[in-house]
Design a protein around this motif. Structure first.
Motif, PDB file in Angstrom:
ATOM      1  N   THR A  98       0.824  -1.212   0.000  1.00  0.00           N
ATOM      2  CA  THR A  98       0.000   0.000   0.000  1.00  0.00           C
ATOM      3  C   THR A  98       0.855   1.257   0.000  1.00  0.00           C
ATOM      4  OG1 THR A  98      -1.761  -1.166   1.189  1.00  0.00           O
ATOM      5  CG2 THR A  98      -1.840   1.232   1.204  1.00  0.00           C
ATOM      6  N   ILE A  99       1.805   1.348   0.921  1.00  0.00           N
ATOM      7  CA  ILE A  99       2.599   2.568   1.068  1.00  0.00           C
ATOM      8  C   ILE A  99       3.735   2.614   0.042  1.00  0.00           C
ATOM      9  CG2 ILE A  99       4.018   3.936   2.632  1.00  0.00           C
ATOM     10  CD1 ILE A  99       2.379   2.583   4.935  1.00  0.00           C
ATOM     11  N   LYS A 100       4.560   1.570   0.000  1.00  0.00           N
ATOM     12  CA  LYS A 100       5.655   1.554  -0.962  1.00  0.00           C
ATOM     13  C   LYS A 100       5.121   1.524  -2.396  1.00  0.00           C
ATOM     14  CE  LYS A 100       9.140  -0.657   1.983  1.00  0.00           C
ATOM     15  NZ  LYS A 100      10.040   0.504   2.057  1.00  0.00           N
ATOM     16  N   GLY A 101       4.017   0.813  -2.585  1.00  0.00           N
ATOM     17  CA  GLY A 101       3.406   0.781  -3.907  1.00  0.00           C
ATOM     18  C   GLY A 101       2.978   2.164  -4.355  1.00  0.00           C
ATOM     19  N   THR A 102       2.414   2.958  -3.431  1.00  0.00           N
ATOM     20  CA  THR A 102       2.008   4.327  -3.753  1.00  0.00           C
ATOM     21  C   THR A 102       3.219   5.202  -4.040  1.00  0.00           C
ATOM     22  OG1 THR A 102       0.017   4.121  -2.379  1.00  0.00           O
ATOM     23  CG2 THR A 102       0.748   6.352  -2.908  1.00  0.00           C
ATOM     24  N   GLU A 103       4.275   5.064  -3.230  1.00  0.00           N
ATOM     25  CA  GLU A 103       5.502   5.830  -3.465  1.00  0.00           C
ATOM     26  C   GLU A 103       6.092   5.522  -4.837  1.00  0.00           C
ATOM     27  OE1 GLU A 103       7.018   6.150   1.213  1.00  0.00           O
ATOM     28  OE2 GLU A 103       7.797   4.577  -0.113  1.00  0.00           O
ATOM     29  N   ASN A 104       6.177   4.229  -5.160  1.00  0.00           N
ATOM     30  CA  ASN A 104       6.705   3.829  -6.469  1.00  0.00           C
ATOM     31  C   ASN A 104       5.851   4.381  -7.603  1.00  0.00           C
ATOM     32  OD1 ASN A 104       8.773   2.412  -5.274  1.00  0.00           O
ATOM     33  ND2 ASN A 104       7.809   0.405  -5.522  1.00  0.00           N
ATOM     34  N   PHE A 105       4.550   4.262  -7.428  1.00  0.00           N
ATOM     35  CA  PHE A 105       3.609   4.707  -8.461  1.00  0.00           C
ATOM     36  C   PHE A 105       3.785   6.190  -8.763  1.00  0.00           C
ATOM     37  CE2 PHE A 105      -0.617   6.612  -9.255  1.00  0.00           C
ATOM     38  CZ  PHE A 105      -0.854   6.078 -10.506  1.00  0.00           C
ATOM     39  N   LEU A 106       3.839   7.015  -7.717  1.00  0.00           N
ATOM     40  CA  LEU A 106       3.961   8.458  -7.921  1.00  0.00           C
ATOM     41  C   LEU A 106       5.306   8.815  -8.543  1.00  0.00           C
ATOM     42  CD1 LEU A 106       2.358   9.675  -4.575  1.00  0.00           C
ATOM     43  CD2 LEU A 106       1.350   9.808  -6.864  1.00  0.00           C
ATOM     44  N   ALA A 107       6.369   8.120  -8.149  1.00  0.00           N
ATOM     45  CA  ALA A 107       7.689   8.375  -8.725  1.00  0.00           C
ATOM     46  C   ALA A 107       7.697   8.070 -10.218  1.00  0.00           C
ATOM     47  CB  ALA A 107       8.739   7.543  -7.998  1.00  0.00           C
ATOM     48  N   VAL A 108       7.017   7.000 -10.609  1.00  0.00           N
ATOM     49  CA  VAL A 108       6.957   6.615 -12.014  1.00  0.00           C
ATOM     50  C   VAL A 108       6.077   7.584 -12.807  1.00  0.00           C
ATOM     51  CG1 VAL A 108       6.118   4.842 -13.605  1.00  0.00           C
ATOM     52  CG2 VAL A 108       7.472   4.178 -11.605  1.00  0.00           C
ATOM     53  N   VAL A 109       4.928   7.952 -12.245  1.00  0.00           N
ATOM     54  CA  VAL A 109       4.017   8.884 -12.930  1.00  0.00           C
ATOM     55  C   VAL A 109       4.725  10.197 -13.235  1.00  0.00           C
ATOM     56  CG1 VAL A 109       2.016  10.380 -12.529  1.00  0.00           C
ATOM     57  CG2 VAL A 109       1.838   7.925 -12.112  1.00  0.00           C
ATOM     58  N   LYS A 110       5.528  10.654 -12.302  1.00  0.00           N
ATOM     59  CA  LYS A 110       6.258  11.916 -12.472  1.00  0.00           C
ATOM     60  C   LYS A 110       7.157  11.895 -13.708  1.00  0.00           C
ATOM     61  CE  LYS A 110       9.714  14.656 -10.087  1.00  0.00           C
ATOM     62  NZ  LYS A 110      10.924  14.320  -9.381  1.00  0.00           N
ATOM     63  N   GLU A 111       7.629  10.702 -14.083  1.00  0.00           N
ATOM     64  CA  GLU A 111       8.557  10.560 -15.208  1.00  0.00           C
ATOM     65  C   GLU A 111       7.839  10.297 -16.534  1.00  0.00           C
ATOM     66  OE1 GLU A 111      11.176   7.400 -14.188  1.00  0.00           O
ATOM     67  OE2 GLU A 111      11.806   8.307 -12.288  1.00  0.00           O
ATOM     68  N   MET A 112       6.502  10.213 -16.505  1.00  0.00           N
ATOM     69  CA  MET A 112       5.749   9.842 -17.702  1.00  0.00           C
ATOM     70  C   MET A 112       4.943  11.033 -18.232  1.00  0.00           C
ATOM     71  SD  MET A 112       6.416   6.710 -18.411  1.00  0.00           S
ATOM     72  CE  MET A 112       7.346   5.413 -17.605  1.00  0.00           C
ATOM     73  N   PRO A 113       5.468  11.766 -19.201  1.00  0.00           N
ATOM     74  CA  PRO A 113       4.776  12.964 -19.692  1.00  0.00           C
ATOM     75  C   PRO A 113       3.460  12.671 -20.413  1.00  0.00           C
ATOM     76  CG  PRO A 113       6.665  12.448 -21.075  1.00  0.00           C
ATOM     77  CD  PRO A 113       6.740  11.531 -19.888  1.00  0.00           C
ATOM     78  N   THR A 114       3.263  11.420 -20.834  1.00  0.00           N
ATOM     79  CA  THR A 114       2.024  11.088 -21.550  1.00  0.00           C
ATOM     80  C   THR A 114       0.813  11.060 -20.617  1.00  0.00           C
ATOM     81  OG1 THR A 114       2.478   8.737 -21.248  1.00  0.00           O
ATOM     82  CG2 THR A 114       3.226   9.747 -23.305  1.00  0.00           C
ATOM     83  N   VAL A 115       1.045  10.772 -19.340  1.00  0.00           N
ATOM     84  CA  VAL A 115      -0.060  10.655 -18.379  1.00  0.00           C
ATOM     85  C   VAL A 115      -0.511  12.044 -17.948  1.00  0.00           C
ATOM     86  CG1 VAL A 115      -0.794   9.757 -16.146  1.00  0.00           C
ATOM     87  CG2 VAL A 115       0.783   8.428 -17.559  1.00  0.00           C
ATOM     88  N   LYS A 116      -1.781  12.332 -18.156  1.00  0.00           N
ATOM     89  CA  LYS A 116      -2.327  13.652 -17.819  1.00  0.00           C
ATOM     90  C   LYS A 116      -3.288  13.622 -16.635  1.00  0.00           C
ATOM     91  CE  LYS A 116       0.005  15.606 -21.032  1.00  0.00           C
ATOM     92  NZ  LYS A 116       1.205  16.379 -20.618  1.00  0.00           N
TER      93      LYS A 116
END
Length: 312
Positions: A98-116
């Motif tokens: 739950t927690i580490k998964g959320t941290e990983n998810f947000l870190a990855v989203v930050k690097e993906m310019p296609t996701v709006k």
């Protein structure tokens, strides 16, 4: 055709979200934790527009897998954190994913310019880890809304604590990244009930409805719900799916976290309604839903309708 990635898209809530996006013309990539276990997702293959559905295996703790899953999506719905009342090790089964998964998810989203757009399916526990008991010094009859101070107790169930902490991770991420190119919105449903789309027998949400219907208590937590005849706020799983779609397709909702709730009844009345009997009490609205109704344009179905759908 826009593409949405739905993490946990084959779960109890996620399946209804997958269905809603398919019906609204999206290409959908839904994740499952084990691609070899077809019972987890085969119910999705017969949905309307299923030719636009792709199933992918994903472990939210694996950043590389997250990158691959997210890379070609315009919108991401994250409903993939575990909901379970019974566990052997809280850290590995609840806190880490739950927690580490959320941290990983947000870190990855930050690097993906296609996701709006990103929509996170949080929990009422983001506001009150004591749910369905009142928060802090509040009484059972006191109302609760998004302006109330979130309440965390270390005595609460580890699932609730994990969801609270994950929501804090999201809030801190948004605050520390004021110039994000992606809009992030959270949804915090109360007890999510209704009809499951799959025939899986390991769903906590549908399992809890079965327990309440038959007055069964496999653990002290559920026994406490009966002993106190706790007031349980409920929301229909279809309404959660509708809220996810609205939050993903309406702009200007960055940083908001909406409580999703319909009515509240004591456990004894839930038992009666699940057995097709009339409740003895009138419904209450404890967890306020006006903000979601206003911003997302949502009507919330009655608890009676929700429990009737489960029994169908």
């Amino acid at each position: 055709m826009k593409k949405v990635g739905i993490i946990g898209g084959s779960g109890f809530i996620g399946s209804h979200i997958t269905k809603t996006f398919l019906e609204n013309g999206f290409e959908v990539k839904a994740s499952t934790t084990d691609i070899s276990n077809e019972i987890k997702y085969q119910h999705l293959m017969n949905l309307k527009n299923a030719e636009n559905l792709h199933i992918s295996e994903l472990d939210v703790r694996d950043k590389q897998q997250l990158k691959q899953f997210i890379s070609d999506c315009d919108v991401i719905i994250h409903s993939g954190t575990p909901f379970q009342l019974d566990f052997n090790d809280a850290k590995t089964e609840l806190f880490d994913p739950t927690i580490k998964g959320t941290e990983n998810f947000l870190a990855v989203v930050k690097e993906m310019p296609t996701v709006k757009k990103v929509v996170l399916i949080a929990s009422v526990a983001a506001y009150n880890t004591n749910f369905p008991l009142p928060a802090g010094n509040k009484l059972a009859s006191d109302t609760f809304n998004e302006k109330d101070t979130p309440f965390l107790s270390e005595e609460s169930h580890p699932y609730a604590q994990a969801k609270f902490m994950a929501n804090q991770v999201v809030n801190n991420f948004i605050e520390s990244h004021p110039n994000l190119d992606v809009e992030i919105t959270s949804l915090s449903p109360v007890g999510v009930f209704g009809k499951s789309m799959s025939k899986r027998e390991d769903s906590t949400s549908t399992g809890l409805q079965l327990l309440i219907k038959n007055n069964l208590a496999p653990n002290p937590f559920v026994q406490m719900l009966y002993d106190t005849n706790v007031e349980m706020a409920i929301v229909n799983v279809k309404d959660v799916a509708a809220a996810a779609f609205k939050a993903a397709t309406i702009s200007g909702l960055h940083g908001k976290n909406y409580l999703l709730s319909s009515e509240t009844y004591p456990m004894s009345d839930l038992n009666l309604m699940l057995n097709n009997k009339a409740p003895k009490n009138l419904p209450k609205i404890i967890y306020q839903n006006q903000l979601a109704e206003h911003d997302l344009g949502l009507p919330f179905q009655s608890v009676k309708t929700t429990l009737e759908e489960y029994s169908m």
